[in-house]
Design an enzyme around this catalytic site. Structure first.
Site, PDB file in Angstrom:
ATOM      1  N   ASP A 177      -7.442  42.530  70.873  1.00 17.89           N
ATOM      2  CA  ASP A 177      -7.156  41.113  70.640  1.00 17.89           C
ATOM      3  C   ASP A 177      -8.444  40.407  70.253  1.00 17.89           C
ATOM      4  O   ASP A 177      -9.533  40.801  70.679  1.00 17.89           O
ATOM      5  CB  ASP A 177      -6.574  40.460  71.896  1.00 17.89           C
ATOM      6  CG  ASP A 177      -5.180  40.967  72.213  1.00 17.89           C
ATOM      7  OD1 ASP A 177      -4.436  41.284  71.277  1.00 17.89           O
ATOM      8  OD2 ASP A 177      -4.830  41.043  73.412  1.00 17.89           O
ATOM      9  N   ASP A 199       0.576  39.945  67.258  1.00 23.74           N
ATOM     10  CA  ASP A 199       1.206  38.957  68.143  1.00 23.74           C
ATOM     11  C   ASP A 199       1.620  37.721  67.359  1.00 23.74           C
ATOM     12  O   ASP A 199       2.691  37.155  67.590  1.00 23.74           O
ATOM     13  CB  ASP A 199       0.231  38.544  69.252  1.00 23.74           C
ATOM     14  CG  ASP A 199      -0.175  39.694  70.161  1.00 23.74           C
ATOM     15  OD1 ASP A 199       0.617  40.630  70.325  1.00 23.74           O
ATOM     16  OD2 ASP A 199      -1.298  39.647  70.698  1.00 23.74           O
TER      17      ASP A 199
END
Length: 204
Positions: free
Chosen positions: A149, A184
């Site tokens: 991430d 995401d």
């Protein structure tokens, strides 16, 4: 929109997601930050065990069963979405293009995070706060890799946040403290779009 075009869209989205993750993984230390726009946008490298937006999945008994189950769930969902897209593309005249594009975004996002979990542990060394990862390492088994991430938007500090809204802030009380990746974002944008603008079609 035909099968070739939608497949190309998914491939482009998936390549963009993986190129960014690989660059971050091989150029940044764990928890390193790069300020893109002061005070509100950073590239901050973290890894998580597979849940979206940096959420953690607890493991039990020395084996990460939650992570394995999430991986299996994602694979099943990708299969179901693929079947649904094939079905909708066959009745092309009745299906809005937005529905197909939305499902393509969800599929690309799910595939992007599946690749991290399935293969990153096999092909990269482990990222640490003191060392950048490199190809050719092996820090975890198949389906046990960590998801990369990097997008962080610490928009403002929210002190005295109500407890039931604490999930909206990070440990420093910055609003929207979640750190997430392109995969995401694909899924989140697609779900919001489908619920807001394609509800009538989906309800059928």
């Amino acid at each position: 929109m035909n099968f070739k075009k939608i497949s190309l869209l998914i491939l482009i989205l998936l390549i963009a997601d993986q190129l960014l993750k690989i660059w971050v993984k091989t150029h940044m230390h764990l928890d390193e930050s790069i300020i893109v726009f002061p005070d509100w946008f950073q590239l901050r490298f973290i890894e998580n065990n597979g849940a979206a937006f940096g959420m953690h999945i607890a493991s039990k008994g020395g084996f990460d069963w939650g992570k394995l189950l999430l991986g299996i769930f994602r694979i099943v969902m990708v299969g179901l979405i693929g079947w649904l897209m094939h079905h909708l593309l066959r009745r092309r005249e009745d299906t809005p293009k937005g529905v197909i594009v939305g499902l393509a975004l969800v599929m690309a996002g799910a595939l992007g995070n599946i690749i991290d979990s399935a293969f990153y542990g096999l092909i990269f060394s482990e990222s640490t706060p003191y060392a950048v990862a490199h190809f050719g390492g092996h820090y975890a088994g198949f389906m046990m890799g960590k998801v990369v991430d990097m997008f962080y938007f610490p928009l403002f500090q929210w002190n005295n946040v109500p407890r039931f809204l604490s999930f909206l802030v990070d440990s420093n009380n910055y609003f929207f403290g979640a750190i997430f990746n392109l995969a995401d974002a694909y899924i989140s944008v697609a779900v919001v779009y489908l619920l807001l603008f394609q509800y009538k079609f989906l309800s059928k």
